[in-house]
Each structure stands twice: as structure tokens, then as C-alpha cells.
Scaffold this motif. Structure first.
Motif, PDB file in Angstrom:
ATOM      1  N   THR A 278      23.708  38.952  24.078  1.00  0.00           N
ATOM      2  CA  THR A 278      23.754  37.493  24.222  1.00  0.00           C
ATOM      3  C   THR A 278      24.168  37.076  25.627  1.00  0.00           C
ATOM      4  O   THR A 278      25.101  37.618  26.209  1.00  0.00           O
ATOM      5  CB  THR A 278      24.731  36.880  23.202  1.00  0.00           C
ATOM      6  OG1 THR A 278      24.299  37.204  21.890  1.00  0.00           O
ATOM      7  CG2 THR A 278      24.784  35.362  23.340  1.00  0.00           C
ATOM      8  N   LEU A 279      23.470  36.076  26.141  1.00  0.00           N
ATOM      9  CA  LEU A 279      23.801  35.476  27.434  1.00  0.00           C
ATOM     10  C   LEU A 279      24.606  34.206  27.136  1.00  0.00           C
ATOM     11  O   LEU A 279      24.046  33.107  27.043  1.00  0.00           O
ATOM     12  CB  LEU A 279      22.510  35.139  28.189  1.00  0.00           C
ATOM     13  CG  LEU A 279      22.620  34.765  29.663  1.00  0.00           C
ATOM     14  CD1 LEU A 279      23.021  35.977  30.497  1.00  0.00           C
ATOM     15  CD2 LEU A 279      21.287  34.223  30.168  1.00  0.00           C
ATOM     16  N   SER A 280      25.909  34.355  26.963  1.00  0.00           N
ATOM     17  CA  SER A 280      26.717  33.272  26.413  1.00  0.00           C
ATOM     18  C   SER A 280      27.435  32.422  27.459  1.00  0.00           C
ATOM     19  O   SER A 280      27.984  31.368  27.125  1.00  0.00           O
ATOM     20  CB  SER A 280      27.757  33.843  25.448  1.00  0.00           C
ATOM     21  OG  SER A 280      28.589  34.778  26.110  1.00  0.00           O
ATOM     22  N   LYS A 281      27.441  32.835  28.722  1.00  0.00           N
ATOM     23  CA  LYS A 281      28.234  32.129  29.730  1.00  0.00           C
ATOM     24  C   LYS A 281      27.397  31.302  30.705  1.00  0.00           C
ATOM     25  O   LYS A 281      27.881  30.319  31.259  1.00  0.00           O
ATOM     26  CB  LYS A 281      29.070  33.134  30.525  1.00  0.00           C
ATOM     27  CG  LYS A 281      30.019  33.983  29.669  1.00  0.00           C
ATOM     28  CD  LYS A 281      31.036  33.127  28.946  1.00  0.00           C
ATOM     29  CE  LYS A 281      32.007  33.997  28.132  1.00  0.00           C
ATOM     30  NZ  LYS A 281      32.952  33.171  27.346  1.00  0.00           N
ATOM     31  N   THR A 282      26.164  31.692  30.943  1.00  0.00           N
ATOM     32  CA  THR A 282      25.342  30.999  31.937  1.00  0.00           C
ATOM     33  C   THR A 282      25.054  29.569  31.486  1.00  0.00           C
ATOM     34  O   THR A 282      24.578  29.349  30.371  1.00  0.00           O
ATOM     35  CB  THR A 282      24.005  31.732  32.146  1.00  0.00           C
ATOM     36  OG1 THR A 282      24.264  33.090  32.486  1.00  0.00           O
ATOM     37  CG2 THR A 282      23.193  31.071  33.249  1.00  0.00           C
ATOM     38  N   PRO A 283      25.353  28.555  32.331  1.00  0.00           N
ATOM     39  CA  PRO A 283      25.064  27.161  31.981  1.00  0.00           C
ATOM     40  C   PRO A 283      23.587  26.975  31.611  1.00  0.00           C
ATOM     41  O   PRO A 283      22.698  27.539  32.263  1.00  0.00           O
ATOM     42  CB  PRO A 283      25.412  26.404  33.256  1.00  0.00           C
ATOM     43  CG  PRO A 283      26.476  27.232  33.901  1.00  0.00           C
ATOM     44  CD  PRO A 283      26.071  28.663  33.617  1.00  0.00           C
ATOM     45  N   LEU A 284      23.335  26.186  30.564  1.00  0.00           N
ATOM     46  CA  LEU A 284      21.987  26.032  30.025  1.00  0.00           C
ATOM     47  C   LEU A 284      21.705  24.560  29.733  1.00  0.00           C
ATOM     48  O   LEU A 284      22.522  23.857  29.137  1.00  0.00           O
ATOM     49  CB  LEU A 284      21.856  26.853  28.743  1.00  0.00           C
ATOM     50  CG  LEU A 284      20.530  26.795  27.978  1.00  0.00           C
ATOM     51  CD1 LEU A 284      19.394  27.410  28.792  1.00  0.00           C
ATOM     52  CD2 LEU A 284      20.661  27.524  26.635  1.00  0.00           C
ATOM     53  N   VAL A 285      20.526  24.102  30.155  1.00  0.00           N
ATOM     54  CA  VAL A 285      20.042  22.747  29.845  1.00  0.00           C
ATOM     55  C   VAL A 285      18.669  22.869  29.219  1.00  0.00           C
ATOM     56  O   VAL A 285      17.841  23.675  29.655  1.00  0.00           O
ATOM     57  CB  VAL A 285      19.973  21.870  31.114  1.00  0.00           C
ATOM     58  CG1 VAL A 285      19.265  20.555  30.816  1.00  0.00           C
ATOM     59  CG2 VAL A 285      21.377  21.596  31.648  1.00  0.00           C
ATOM     60  N   VAL A 286      18.411  22.085  28.167  1.00  0.00           N
ATOM     61  CA  VAL A 286      17.110  22.079  27.493  1.00  0.00           C
ATOM     62  C   VAL A 286      16.448  20.720  27.685  1.00  0.00           C
ATOM     63  O   VAL A 286      17.081  19.681  27.441  1.00  0.00           O
ATOM     64  CB  VAL A 286      17.254  22.374  25.989  1.00  0.00           C
ATOM     65  CG1 VAL A 286      15.880  22.399  25.315  1.00  0.00           C
ATOM     66  CG2 VAL A 286      17.966  23.707  25.762  1.00  0.00           C
ATOM     67  N   LEU A 287      15.191  20.732  28.122  1.00  0.00           N
ATOM     68  CA  LEU A 287      14.419  19.500  28.292  1.00  0.00           C
ATOM     69  C   LEU A 287      13.495  19.297  27.097  1.00  0.00           C
ATOM     70  O   LEU A 287      12.763  20.212  26.706  1.00  0.00           O
ATOM     71  CB  LEU A 287      13.585  19.563  29.570  1.00  0.00           C
ATOM     72  CG  LEU A 287      14.347  19.435  30.894  1.00  0.00           C
ATOM     73  CD1 LEU A 287      13.404  19.671  32.073  1.00  0.00           C
ATOM     74  CD2 LEU A 287      14.995  18.065  31.022  1.00  0.00           C
ATOM     75  N   VAL A 288      13.497  18.095  26.503  1.00  0.00           N
ATOM     76  CA  VAL A 288      12.637  17.779  25.362  1.00  0.00           C
ATOM     77  C   VAL A 288      12.042  16.384  25.540  1.00  0.00           C
ATOM     78  O   VAL A 288      12.533  15.579  26.330  1.00  0.00           O
ATOM     79  CB  VAL A 288      13.412  17.837  24.025  1.00  0.00           C
ATOM     80  CG1 VAL A 288      13.899  19.236  23.734  1.00  0.00           C
ATOM     81  CG2 VAL A 288      14.572  16.841  24.011  1.00  0.00           C
ATOM     82  N   ASN A 289      10.994  16.103  24.760  1.00  0.00           N
ATOM     83  CA  ASN A 289      10.439  14.749  24.709  1.00  0.00           C
ATOM     84  C   ASN A 289       9.763  14.534  23.353  1.00  0.00           C
ATOM     85  O   ASN A 289       9.907  15.358  22.442  1.00  0.00           O
ATOM     86  CB  ASN A 289       9.472  14.494  25.881  1.00  0.00           C
ATOM     87  CG  ASN A 289       8.251  15.394  25.853  1.00  0.00           C
ATOM     88  OD1 ASN A 289       8.029  16.155  24.904  1.00  0.00           O
ATOM     89  ND2 ASN A 289       7.432  15.309  26.887  1.00  0.00           N
ATOM     90  N   GLY A 290       9.013  13.462  23.223  1.00  0.00           N
ATOM     91  CA  GLY A 290       8.359  13.143  21.957  1.00  0.00           C
ATOM     92  C   GLY A 290       7.305  14.142  21.543  1.00  0.00           C
ATOM     93  O   GLY A 290       6.885  14.164  20.379  1.00  0.00           O
ATOM     94  N   GLY A 291       6.861  14.994  22.470  1.00  0.00           N
ATOM     95  CA  GLY A 291       5.889  16.030  22.159  1.00  0.00           C
ATOM     96  C   GLY A 291       6.523  17.351  21.777  1.00  0.00           C
ATOM     97  O   GLY A 291       5.825  18.319  21.483  1.00  0.00           O
TER      98      GLY A 291
END
Length: 439
Positions: A278-291
Motif C-alpha cells: 500500500t502507498l499510504s503516505k503520498t498525498p493524493l487528489v482525485v478529479l471527477v465530474n458528471g461523466g
């Protein structure tokens, strides 16, 4: 790589024998219920016989039964359907990552044939089709009362042949006619780039085919020292459940990733994270939209519930039901909704979607480069910067080198210039910077 369960989002590759279904749900129960079932079956048989005998055109019993099954499943919900030999074959091809057509995923939304998302780089994407577009006509044929399978059957065809979609788009005063040329749809489902001057890894997942987990893991292994990762799931319509679970498992080391609950207890299941790798420490952002739909919503919602990532963008599509593909005869099957998905917190995705932590609408980054303002360098007798003393020949040499570097960056790096065209992505970068400071 972690061991993963195999199932699918959009349909589940779990084959349940027809005999089992009948024995558990058709002939069980009390005597009164059994009598009611037999009466209903007798009524259905009489209707079939009446149609075969009196319908204006000569129609064979196998065609009547086929139409009956199609009508029944289409009236259950937007995702249940009958798969004849052609559609069953197309379904298998699609999950392998290569198929013919326009490159769009569609669904019924509020009774209208709606585009969930165009797949990146496909004919539909290049023609300007957008998530949320409503298909009014296909080649001048109205989509009113048209099923998803009927629409897909019309839109798929020989590569190189033209097709015309008439769409209704929010914000437009009148329908838009979009000409598209069909092509073989072969999707590069994962591609990764670094972001110029930011030491951030950008990973775009276009859909969830059978190679997603391995491809994302490979991209991460090649860029182990980045200060953060941006996972872009915008316009990703979903795909295989085991790949969605495996992708979350890369970043979460413990707990439920997603659970499904249906009418039958045998369909209830939990998928859990494992600690290994598991990569548990690296900062993570998820991009989403209506699709972003289905598997994309499982990934973004699970990471959000585990507080492992910040979700940025717009509210997702809201497709959180489980479809099982159940064989009827050789090369034919039914796709039947058998359960709903629930995120780790217990909330449902179905008709709700995932609400981002930070709401950001698409657009360009507002910025102003005021070249008219007075700078220190404009003053008379200003002190020269040490950089201004660099030998002219050396500067020219660097300029030539930079041209080659720029060409390479187009393939491997997202440039600062491109960032100003994508406000959602720029917001994700800013969030990574904040997370890196807090780490």
C-alpha cells in the motif's frame, strides 16, 4: 501486486444457472404464492399463443419470446437488458478494451438517452460530444422510447462510415447536429505524465478495463519520489469492479472498499483492502465530474470515505447498481440488476453520486499577465541581474537545447501553459501542495 476479486461494474461476470434461479425464486414459497405464479405463467403463455395466431404479420414463436424478454427487462430498469448473440459478443469485446463505434457511454436519465461520457481520443470526443448531452436523434431517427441497446446497435457500424447525432446541450438554445465518422475504438486506458516544475505525477484513467491496476502501479513505480499524485477520473464511465477495488487497494491499507447488497443474501459481498504494497503516505487528489460513473464513483467515494484523498471537481453521475450477466442459452444472456453498491461509510451511490470535497467547475484559470506594469528592470541605471550577464553564445545554445526539451515535454510532461487551460487540474495541484506541507 495484491490479489483481487473478479467481478464487474455495469455487469458482473458471475454466471448463475437458470435452474438455480427458478428453484430459488419461482417454485419456492407457500402454496398460495405458488398458485399465483402458475396463474401468471398461464396468462403469459395464452398471450404468446394469441399473438402467434392473430397478429397481422406472420411472426414465429421464438421471435415473440425474444421480444417479450426484451420488453420485460427494459421495463425493469435502465440497465437490465436482453443480450442476443451479437450483443453478448460485443459486451465481451468491450471489456477487453477494443470495440467498434463512436466511443461514448450512454444511459437513460429522466427518460432521455443521455451521454455519460465520451472516451478520450475517440471519434465522439474529437467531434465535441460532452458528458450530459442528450441524444435527440440518431441519423434523423428519434430516440423517443428507444432502448439503450437499440441506440448502441444503430451507432455501432463499419469503421469509416458516417453517422449523425442530434443532441440537446445545457446552455444551448437549440439542438446541435454533430456529424461523426465511426472507427475502431481502442482505448489507452491509462496514461501518466509529470507536471512541469511541480514534481507531481498525473495519472489519467479513461475506463476500467482489465489492465488498469497493473498500468497504474507501473506508472507509480516509475515515479516513486514525487510529492503527490493526481488521479484523473473525469469522464470515466466505469468498467470492471476488480480493477476499481484494486486501484483503491493501492492507496488504502485496511477496511472495506465497497460492499454490495441485493435481494438474495448470496449476492451480498464486501471487498476489503489489504496492507501489502500500500502507498499510504503520498498525498493524493482525485478529479471527477458528471461523466464519472460506476467504477469511478466507487474509487473516488471509497478514497473519500477513508480520508485518503481529496476529491475535486463536480458531482458524479450516480450509477451504483450491480448487473449480473446470466446465460440463458449458448451465446445468449440477460443482464439483470441484482444489487446496489455501498461505499465504506454505508452511503449509496445510486442516483446520488459522489459530491466532491472541493467543488470546481471546468474552465480556464483566471490570470492576468500585465506587461504594462512598471518593473525594476524598466528603471534607468537599474542593477543588472547576474543572469543578465550570461554570455550571449551560451544563451543561444541553451535556447536550442530547450527546443528539444520542449518537444520531449509534450509527450511526458504537462506544461504550465496547459495548466492554465484546466482550472480543475490547477486546483488539484494546489491541493497537493497543501497536503505536502501538512505531511
Amino acid at each position: 501486486m495484491k490479489h483481487l476479486p473478479f467481478a464487474t461494474v455495469g455487469f458482473v461476470a458471475t454466471f448463475i444457472g437458470i435452474t438455480t434461479l427458478f428453484s430459488s425464486s419461482l417454485f419456492a414459497d407457500n402454496a398460495e404464492g405458488e398458485k399465483s405464479r402458475l396463474a401468471s405463467l398461464a396468462k403469459f403463455t395464452r398471450v404468446l399463443a394469441t399473438i402467434e395466431k392473430y397478429y397481422v404479420d406472420d411472426i414465429k414463436i421464438d421471435e415473440i419470446v425474444k421480444k417479450s424478454i426484451e420488453g420485460l427487462l427494459n421495463n425493469l430498469d435502465a440497465h437490465s437488458s436482453y443480450l442476443d448473440e451479437k450483443h453478448f459478443k460485443d459486451l465481451k469485446i468491450q471489456t477487453d478494451g477494443e470495440f467498434g463505434g463512436l466511443g461514448i457511454t450512454i444511459s437513460q436519465k429522466d427518460g432521455a438517452l443521455t451521454i455519460i461520457a465520451p472516451m478520450e481520443g475517440t471519434p465522439a470526443d474529437k467531434a465535441g460530444i460532452k458528458a450530459g448531452d442528450i441524444i435527440l436523434k440518431i441519423n434523423k431517427q428519434s430516440t423517443l422510447n428507444m432502448t439503450i441497446d437499440e441506440a448502441v446497435n444503430i451507432m455501432r457500424g463499419k469503421p469509416g462510415t458516417p453517422i449523425e447525432l442530434t443532441i440537446v446541450r445545457e446552455g444551448e438554445n437549440k439542438p446541435i447536429v454533430v456529424p461523426i465518422v465511426r472507427d475502431i475504438i481502442k482505448i489507452e486506458s491509462v496514461y501518466a505524465k509529470t507536471i512541469e516544475n511541480e514534481n507531481i505525477l498525473y495519472v489519467r484513467v479513461v475506463n476500467f478495463d482489465k489492465n488498469i491496476v497493473g498500468d497504474v502501479q507501473e506508472a507509480i513505480n516509475k515515479n516513486k519520489k514525487v510529492q503527490g499524485i493526481i488521479l484523473d477520473l473525469r469522464n470515466n464511465p466505469g468498467g470492471l469492479l476488480n480493477q476499481a477495488v484494486g486501484l483503491v487497494d493501492i492507496f488504502v491499507e485496511d477496511g472495506i472498499i465497497v460492499s454490495q447488497k441485493g435481494r438474495l443474501e448470496s449476492e451480498n459481498e464486501e471487498y476489503r483492502a489489504s496492507k501489502a504494497g500500500t502507498l499510504s503516505k503520498t498525498p493524493l487528489v482525485v478529479l471527477v465530474n458528471g461523466g464519472s460513473a460506476s467504477a469511478s464513483e466507487i474509487v473516488s467515494g471509497a478514497l473519500q470515505d477513508h480520508k485518503r484523498a481529496i476529491v475535486i471537481g463536480e458531482k458524479t453521475f450516480g450509477k451504483g447498481s450491480v448487473q449480473a450477466v446470466l446465460p440463458v442459452v449458448d451465446n445468449e444472456a440477460i443482464r439483470l440488476t441484482i444489487a446496489r453498491y455501498y461505499l465504506p461509510s454505508g452511503r449509496t451511490i445510486q442516483a446520488e453520486g459522489v459530491t466532491p470535497d472541493i467543488l470546481v467547475y471546468p474552465g480556464e484559470v483566471p490570470h492576468k499577465n500585465n506587461e504594462q506594469s512598471l518593473k525594476e528592470k524598466d528603471l534607468k541605471k537599474h542593477l543588472e541581474s547576474e543572469l543578465q550577464k550570461v554570455d550571449t553564445n551560451q544563451t543561444d545554445k541553451k535556447a536550442k537545447t530547450k527546443t528539444k526539451e520542449t518537444q520531449k515535454a509534450d509527450k511526458e510532461v504537462i506544461t504550465q501553459e496547459n495548466l492554465f487551460k484546466d482550472l480543475q487540474l490547477k486546483s488539484a495541484i494546489d491541493a497537493i501542495k497543501v497536503l505536502s506541507i501538512k505531511k
